[in-house]
Design an enzyme around this catalytic site. Structure first.
Site, mmCIF file in Angstrom:
data_model
loop_
_atom_site.group_PDB
_atom_site.id
_atom_site.type_symbol
_atom_site.label_atom_id
_atom_site.label_comp_id
_atom_site.label_asym_id
_atom_site.label_seq_id
_atom_site.Cartn_x
_atom_site.Cartn_y
_atom_site.Cartn_z
ATOM 1 N N ASP A 152 0.776 -1.248 0.000
ATOM 2 C CA ASP A 152 0.000 0.000 0.000
ATOM 3 C C ASP A 152 0.809 1.300 0.000
ATOM 4 O O ASP A 152 1.710 1.465 0.817
ATOM 5 C CB ASP A 152 -0.861 0.105 1.264
ATOM 6 C CG ASP A 152 -1.530 -1.177 1.648
ATOM 7 O OD1 ASP A 152 -1.447 -2.144 0.894
ATOM 8 O OD2 ASP A 152 -2.129 -1.193 2.730
ATOM 9 N N GLU A 322 -10.307 -2.713 4.147
ATOM 10 C CA GLU A 322 -9.008 -2.155 4.511
ATOM 11 C C GLU A 322 -8.867 -0.753 3.911
ATOM 12 O O GLU A 322 -9.618 -0.356 3.021
ATOM 13 C CB GLU A 322 -7.874 -3.027 3.952
ATOM 14 C CG GLU A 322 -7.934 -4.476 4.391
ATOM 15 C CD GLU A 322 -6.768 -5.316 3.893
ATOM 16 O OE1 GLU A 322 -6.193 -6.040 4.692
ATOM 17 O OE2 GLU A 322 -6.441 -5.258 2.690
HETATM 18 C C1 FRU Z 1 -3.684 -3.785 2.694
HETATM 19 C C2 FRU Z 1 -3.046 -4.176 4.015
HETATM 20 C C3 FRU Z 1 -3.462 -3.195 5.078
HETATM 21 C C4 FRU Z 1 -2.328 -3.302 6.058
HETATM 22 C C5 FRU Z 1 -1.155 -3.504 5.152
HETATM 23 C C6 FRU Z 1 -0.053 -4.327 5.735
HETATM 24 O O1 FRU Z 1 -3.009 -4.208 1.585
HETATM 25 O O2 FRU Z 1 -3.420 -5.490 4.340
HETATM 26 O O3 FRU Z 1 -4.722 -3.445 5.640
HETATM 27 O O4 FRU Z 1 -2.189 -2.171 6.843
HETATM 28 O O5 FRU Z 1 -1.635 -4.110 3.984
HETATM 29 O O6 FRU Z 1 1.086 -4.281 4.944
#
Ligand code: FRU
Length: 610
Positions: A152, A322
């Site tokens: 992300d 998320e």
């Molecule tokens: C989304 C996620 C988020 C988390 C991150 C961990 O892709 O699963 O929810 O904060 O990646 O790397």
């Protein structure tokens, strides 16, 4: 075989009898047991270089400084071969004693067996780490980490003419692990400078996604215009933490009272903004397994009050929720403003795996109320109709009321398997969001490439107007330089045609077929024969977008960048992002129509970066 001197052989025998291995490149290796080894650092080089084998399990690397545990990282240390190396920066520990206490997990019958692991003789010290690109699939004009895994984008803000981009980064390998906020900056959203780690894991856990905002009112007490970061500290639990920066986001100090917010269930990716109307910080938090978003408010970023929950039973519920984002925008051509709530979801995307859904509605500072359709239902809307745009969130404090977003250009289904090694994953092009009212009365988001992207256009290599298309394909060459990276601008008037086909191809027989179906009002992309597709059964796919037509004419901007194709239709009314791994760069675009003649105008621009 190497020619060892007798003395060296004797030294090696003595070392091995004592459990020590020969010091190589400035480190001393001491085996304590079948799964436990000490690596001592001698001298004051800048980096310890660690050898990685991707197929191996993670070893737990405890870093001791002057005998105290400083930090822990998980590294796939090489067993039978070294795929690549990763650096551990010793700068903060200059002049101090550094020892890695390493615990491996492989089954061992003896210490002798453990000693044979490829990693021990390949640990080394160095003053430099070569980050020059070694990957043919590394994009030219999309953001990528110099090395290591990225997922992300998060924590983005704009300040003093600089776009700050943080990202979920593993600095110690090209698969997900050791989540750290990496940091890059840009003055134009397309050329990026890399600054390494900005927020690193600590005793509360890894540093998962979150957001940043500028504290213009000094409400948190860290100084006027301090950059505040909220992120999820993730270990056994997921809790929310605060950090602040007095140097424009270059370095952060963690708030000693962390965590600032805890819940008993999985909650992550805090996305906050200052609401001038309520004079409160407002935070949306993904209540991941409950498939909803929680809204909290706070006067000071430290004490949070739950105000509402949104989303149970609404939109797509087929995966965890998320990476939220919440902001207000005008609806084009009306005097109206609407709130947009982005809820990334994984899996459950329209073509499998990860995708970004969003809701349009109203927000009174406490509760988000979604718009409904004619039947009183809350429609599910998607930001992008490809397989490779996830965790899209926006920059805070962007100038001129802009809402620029960027996504992670991959999919959890196969992100760890894509055929790159030095790095894994790029970000999408930055996109400016605007809202429009569709023919069905619903408000939708339009995402067009941010205007900065236009500056990448070189002199067109093809410029054709009013071309008649029929069954016999017309072919156009893509630019020769930079492996054909380019932007294609196309206006299609289907006239009587049933479909218009646009095919990217190369001499290796790889091709990507894009089809416009005016009667159905759809645009689709087929990457099943686009090149290397067999690393995951989820990769070969056809993706289809609604065109939200403006009559029958369709305008397209298609961006190709070594391993990605992004399509923006009708000024961003639909977007489609798909990865591709062609055996050789696509060299040609051919156009044809079925069922009648169509007209096309096109320009093909080489993309030039500074
Ligand atoms: C989304 C996620 C988020 C988390 C991150 C961990 O892709 O699963 O929810 O904060 O990646 O790397």
């Amino acid at each position: 075989m190497k020619n060892y001197s007798k003395a060296a052989l004797l030294a090696a025998t003595l070392l091995s009898a004592s459990g020590l291995s020969a010091a190589d490149g400035g480190v001393t290796v001491e085996h304590l047991g079948t799964n436990n080894t000490l690596v001592r650092v001698n001298g004051d080089s800048r980096y310890v270089i660690m050898p990685v084998q991707e197929s191996n399990d993670d070893a737990k690397v405890n870093v001791l400084v002057d005998g105290k545990l400083e930090r822990v990282m998980y590294v796939r240390l090489a067993k039978s071969k070294v795929d690549y190396t990763v650096p551990f920066d010793l700068t903060p520990y200059k002049g101090r004693e550094v020892v890695f206490n390493i615990v491996t997990t492989q089954n061992r019958s003896s210490v002798r067996e453990a000693k044979e692991d490829a990693c021990w003789s390949n640990f080394a010290l160095a003053d430099t780490f070569d980050t020059a690109n070694r990957e043919k699939y590394r994009p030219l004009y999309h953001h990528t980490p110099l090395y290591g895994w990225m997922n992300d984008p998060n924590g983005m803000f704009y300040k003093d003419g600089v776009w700050h981009l943080y990202y979920q980064w593993n600095p110690y390998g090209s698969k997900w692990q050791n989540m750290t906020w990496g940091h890059s900056t840009s003055k134009d959203l397309v050329n990026w400078e890399h600054h390494g780690a900005a927020i690193e894991p600590d005793g509360l856990g890894a540093v998962f996604s979150g957001s940043c905002a500028i504290d213009k009112e000094n409400s948190a007490g860290f100084g006027k215009d301090a950059v505040l970061a909220m992120y999820t500290s993730a270990d056994v639990s997921q809790i929310q933490s605060l950090a602040h920066s007095g140097d424009n986001g270059a370095t952060f100090t963690k708030y000693p009272g962390n965590p600032t917010l805890t819940l008993e269930s999985e909650a992550r990716d805090p996305n906050m903004f200052w609401n001038p109307e309520t004079k409160l910080w407002t935070m949306v938090l993904a209540h991941a397994l409950d498939h909803e978003m929680l809204v909290f408010t706070s006067p000071d970023m430290k004490e949070w009050t739950l105000q509402s929950a949104f989303g149970k039973g609404l939109g797509c519920q087929d995966g965890v929720w998320e990476c939220p984002d919440l902001f207000r925008l005008p609806v084009e051509g009306t005097g109206e403003e609407k709130w947009m709530l982005i809820c990334n979801i994984n899996p459950g995307g329209p073509f499998g795996g990860s995708a970004a859904q969003y809701f349009i509605g109203d927000f009174d500072g406490k509760t988000f109320k979604p718009d409904t359709d004619a039947d009183g239902k809350v429609p599910t809307k998607w930001l992008d109709y490809g397989k490779d745009n996830y965790a899209s969130v926006s920059w805070s404090d962007a100038p001129e009321g802009r809402r620029a977003i960027i996504g992670w250009m991959s999919n959890w289904q196969y992100a760890a398997e894509v055929p790159t090694t030095q790095f894994r994953s790029a970000n999408t092009l930055p996109r400016d969001v605007s809202l429009f009212r569709g023919a069905d009365g619903q408000v939708y988001a339009s995402t067009a490439p941010s205007p900065e992207v236009n500056a990448l256009r070189g002199k067109p290599v093809v410029s054709a107007k009013g071309v008649s298309l029929g069954r016999k394909a017309k072919a156009y060459s893509l630019p020769k330089e930079n492996d054909g990276v380019c932007e294609i601008e196309l206006t299609l008037n289907p006239k009587e045609a049933k479909t218009v086909a646009m095919t990217l191809s190369n001499a290796e027989g790889n091709h990507v077929l894009m089809t416009y179906d005016p009667a159905a009002g759809t645009f689709s992309m087929d990457r099943r024969e686009s090149g290397i597709v067999n690393f995951s059964q989820e990769f070969p796919a056809v993706t289809t977008a609604p065109v939200y037509g403006t009559g029958k004419e369709l305008t397209l901007r298609i961006f190709i960048d070594r391993s990605s194709i992004e399509v923006f239709g009708n000024g961003g009314r639909f977007a489609m992002t798909n990865l591709v791994f062609p055996d050789a760069p696509y060299s040609s675009l051919s156009l044809a129509s079925e069922g009648g003649q169509a007209k096309a105008s096109l320009k093909i621009y080489p993309v030039l970066v500074k």
